[in-house]
Design a protein around this motif. Structure first.
Motif, mmCIF file in Angstrom:
data_model
loop_
_atom_site.group_PDB
_atom_site.id
_atom_site.type_symbol
_atom_site.label_atom_id
_atom_site.label_comp_id
_atom_site.label_asym_id
_atom_site.label_seq_id
_atom_site.Cartn_x
_atom_site.Cartn_y
_atom_site.Cartn_z
ATOM 1 N N GLN A 80 0.799 -1.193 -0.004
ATOM 2 C CA GLN A 80 -0.077 0.118 0.076
ATOM 3 C C GLN A 80 0.810 1.193 0.111
ATOM 4 O O GLN A 80 0.674 2.113 -0.667
ATOM 5 C CB GLN A 80 -0.952 0.253 1.310
ATOM 6 C CG GLN A 80 -2.014 -0.960 1.167
ATOM 7 C CD GLN A 80 -2.838 -0.940 2.588
ATOM 8 O OE1 GLN A 80 -2.448 -1.280 3.581
ATOM 9 N NE2 GLN A 80 -4.250 -0.652 2.488
ATOM 10 N N THR B 154 2.759 1.696 -3.392
ATOM 11 C CA THR B 154 1.919 2.093 -4.311
ATOM 12 C C THR B 154 1.534 3.438 -4.487
ATOM 13 O O THR B 154 1.546 4.189 -5.526
ATOM 14 C CB THR B 154 0.554 1.186 -4.366
ATOM 15 O OG1 THR B 154 0.904 -0.221 -4.513
ATOM 16 C CG2 THR B 154 -0.485 1.368 -5.293
ATOM 17 N N HIS B 155 1.263 4.011 -3.052
ATOM 18 C CA HIS B 155 1.116 5.221 -3.189
ATOM 19 C C HIS B 155 2.305 6.424 -3.194
ATOM 20 O O HIS B 155 2.223 7.280 -3.876
ATOM 21 C CB HIS B 155 0.274 5.678 -1.825
ATOM 22 C CG HIS B 155 -0.085 7.186 -1.582
ATOM 23 N ND1 HIS B 155 -1.292 7.620 -2.130
ATOM 24 C CD2 HIS B 155 0.514 8.061 -0.847
ATOM 25 C CE1 HIS B 155 -1.414 8.750 -1.724
ATOM 26 N NE2 HIS B 155 -0.382 9.257 -0.810
ATOM 27 N N PHE B 156 3.260 6.076 -2.588
ATOM 28 C CA PHE B 156 4.576 6.813 -2.417
ATOM 29 C C PHE B 156 5.473 6.700 -3.324
ATOM 30 O O PHE B 156 6.526 7.403 -3.673
ATOM 31 C CB PHE B 156 5.015 6.862 -0.921
ATOM 32 C CG PHE B 156 4.202 7.477 0.025
ATOM 33 C CD1 PHE B 156 4.056 8.914 0.131
ATOM 34 C CD2 PHE B 156 3.243 6.629 1.034
ATOM 35 C CE1 PHE B 156 3.151 9.419 1.285
ATOM 36 C CE2 PHE B 156 2.745 7.348 1.872
ATOM 37 C CZ PHE B 156 2.498 8.570 2.155
ATOM 38 N N LYS B 157 5.458 5.571 -3.986
ATOM 39 C CA LYS B 157 6.511 4.951 -4.967
ATOM 40 C C LYS B 157 7.856 4.624 -4.377
ATOM 41 O O LYS B 157 8.421 3.607 -4.866
ATOM 42 C CB LYS B 157 6.880 6.190 -5.937
ATOM 43 C CG LYS B 157 5.445 6.593 -6.675
ATOM 44 C CD LYS B 157 4.601 5.464 -7.381
ATOM 45 C CE LYS B 157 3.359 5.741 -8.050
ATOM 46 N NZ LYS B 157 2.334 4.922 -8.333
ATOM 47 N N GLN C 47 -0.560 12.109 6.701
ATOM 48 C CA GLN C 47 -0.465 11.371 5.300
ATOM 49 C C GLN C 47 -0.465 9.828 5.663
ATOM 50 O O GLN C 47 -1.029 9.062 4.563
ATOM 51 C CB GLN C 47 0.714 11.810 4.403
ATOM 52 C CG GLN C 47 0.662 13.386 4.080
ATOM 53 C CD GLN C 47 1.912 13.650 3.402
ATOM 54 O OE1 GLN C 47 2.900 13.559 3.892
ATOM 55 N NE2 GLN C 47 1.718 14.298 2.128
ATOM 56 N N ASN D 225 -3.911 8.160 6.528
ATOM 57 C CA ASN D 225 -4.830 8.169 5.696
ATOM 58 C C ASN D 225 -4.596 6.867 4.718
ATOM 59 O O ASN D 225 -5.607 6.394 4.171
ATOM 60 C CB ASN D 225 -4.540 9.375 4.752
ATOM 61 C CG ASN D 225 -5.074 10.935 5.364
ATOM 62 O OD1 ASN D 225 -5.815 10.542 6.317
ATOM 63 N ND2 ASN D 225 -4.647 11.833 5.047
ATOM 64 N N ILE D 226 -3.313 6.334 4.582
ATOM 65 C CA ILE D 226 -3.180 5.263 3.870
ATOM 66 C C ILE D 226 -3.257 3.941 4.508
ATOM 67 O O ILE D 226 -3.850 2.912 3.937
ATOM 68 C CB ILE D 226 -1.487 5.458 3.149
ATOM 69 C CG1 ILE D 226 -1.376 6.785 2.312
ATOM 70 C CG2 ILE D 226 -1.138 4.295 2.182
ATOM 71 C CD1 ILE D 226 -2.610 6.709 1.246
#
Length: 485
Positions: free
Chosen positions: A442, A445-448, A460, A463-464
């Motif tokens: 997760q 995928t969001h922060f790379k 932040q 939220n993830i």
């Protein structure tokens, strides 16, 4: 006056001759009744053929009457089959012009000479001096059970008949015996009365009103070579047709050829090949591929992580894998391969032999595929000490052997890349307790990147992945006490 040329044994031959005449002599295609008076008075205009270089434009005087007539006469000679004589004339004219420093004319004759020579090498037109000749040649199949006998008949310089017949050996007849029988039968079938018969070797009988001739050079030798080429092509076509109807026939033929060349005790139906892969000894792996019936059996492929060898030692890695492979097969009672192929030369063959014969006390034939200094496979090795086995590098058998080598290399490299990729996926997130695989996916995928995860604030992250895990992660990267991490 109208002249007729032919007949031609194939329509393609006719079109080939017309094409060469058009290219070399550029005859006009229009039907204008051109006269000298009309040319002088400017009655005619050049057409598109002149502008694109397909006509010399005699209609407007760009090409003289004498030159055009000369071209037509030479075209007639070619249509009669006197191609080689015209080649000699073109070459002589080219040399004459060059000697007199008329280089533009010499270039024109050179282009004509090259075009005629290229055509004569591929056409069915022979010297016009060969008036009435029979030509016979014989080619055997691979098992020497059948023979393909080609017959060519030449009349007035042109091949007007060409057929290949298959003769089966009933009592192991020699080539001469089969050809003796075939010549009489074929001449009777085609009602041939040719006085000269071209053959590849001495015949032990005579034919009334005809003589046998074995050519050593010239057009007649060319005819015999053409006949042999026809017989070989017919043999090839029959083989391909049979293999198309029965694909397994090709595999059996290749296995039989490999068995004969290596003098193996049985047909090499089950073949195995090994290869190692590592970078400076790290993530060392090996692959084993299996071919059954000369086709890959991918369900039998095996991957091996090298366990007992440290550093880049290909020989030791190969020994470990071969030992593990065949020790397990012996314990499980699995049938052993009919042939092992090593991806390497004498050194690899020896380390495999040491394990198979000296340690495991089993007998499996071992071959090796050696590469040249350009890293291209160039020879098949077999036996101890290893000897080079004569297999043409352009043969079907050699191609299937190099295909096996390429396949095991691909398999080992792919396995090594997968393993290395998994190792490189290890990140700093793996060391954080309470952060599992799903959470890492997760976050990435969001922060790379891990760097961006480190820079994210608590909200932040919450939220993830939720509050509790976000706190764990944030505190790990931003500890209040430097020693608390």
């Amino acid at each position: 006056m109208e002249l007729f040329f032919g007949p031609y044994s194939h329509i393609s031959s006719m079109y080939a001759i017309l094409e060469i005449l058009k290219k070399v002599y550029k005859p006009r295609t229009c039907r204008y009744p051109i006269t000298e008076e009309g040319i002088k008075q400017g009655k005619y205009k050049p057409c598109l053929e002149y502008h694109i270089g397909n006509c010399g434009a005699p209609c407007i005087g760009k090409q003289s009457y004498e030159d055009y007539r000369q071209n037509i006469e030479e075209s007639k000679q070619i249509l009669k089959g006197n191609t080689r004589e015209m080649e000699r004339k073109m070459k002589a004219k080219m040399e004459e012009c060059a000697a007199e420093l008329r280089f533009e004319e010499a270039e024109k004759y050179k282009q004509r000479y090259l075009a005629l020579a290229n055509f004569a090498a591929k056409s069915e037109i022979v010297s016009y001096t060969i008036a009435d000749v029979d030509v016979f040649s014989i080619i055997n199949d691979d098992n020497h059970k059948n023979a393909f006998i080609n017959y060519i008949h030449v009349t007035n310089g042109a091949i007007n008949q060409s057929f290949t017949f298959e003769y089966k050996r009933k009592l192991e007849e020699s080539d001469a015996e089969l050809l003796n029988e075939a010549i009489l039968e074929i001449r009777e079938r085609f009602k041939s009365t040719a006085k000269e018969i071209i053959v590849p070797f001495e015949m032990d009988f005579k034919i009334k009103d005809a003589t046998f001739f074995i050519p050593q050079r010239g057009d007649k030798k060319h005819l015999l070579e053409l006949s042999e080429m026809n017989a070989k092509q017919h043999k090839f076509d029959r083989l391909k047709q049979a293999e198309k109807l029965n694909p397994e026939q090709k595999q059996t033929r290749l296995m039989k050829e490999l068995q004969d060349r290596l003098k193996l005790p049985k047909l090499p139906y089950h073949i195995e090949c090994f290869d190692n892969s590592n970078i400076s000894g790290t993530d060392a792996v090996a692959g084993c591929i299996v071919y059954k019936g000369m086709k890959p059996s991918k369900k039998d492929y095996r991957k091996y992580n090298i366990k007992t060898v440290e550093g880049p030692d290909d020989y030791a890695s190969m020994q470990e894998v071969v030992r593990r492979r065949y020790k397990r097969m012996i314990e499980e009672g699995t049938s052993l391969p009919d042939l092992i192929i090593t991806d390497g030369g004498k050194g690899q063959m020896e380390v495999v032999r040491a394990v198979v014969e000296d340690e495991l006390h089993i007998t499996i034939p071992i071959a090796g595929l050696a590469k040249d200094n350009r890293h291209r496979t160039n020879e098949l090795l077999y036996g101890f000490p290893p000897q080079t086995i004569g297999v043409p590098t352009n043969s079907e058998l050699f191609k299937i052997l190099t295909q096996i080598q390429d396949e095991v290399h691909r398999f080992a490299i792919s396995f090594h890349r997968d393993k290395r990729s998994k190792s490189q996926l290890h990140s700093e997130l793996d060391a954080i307790k309470g952060i599992g695989t799903k959470t890492k996916e997760q976050l990435l995928t969001h922060f790379k990147t891990v760097k961006r995860i480190k820079e994210a604030d608590l909200q932040q992250l919450t939220n993830i992945i939720g509050g509790s895990r976000a706190s764990l992660l944030f505190n790990y990267f931003h500890p209040t006490d430097p020693n608390s991490k």
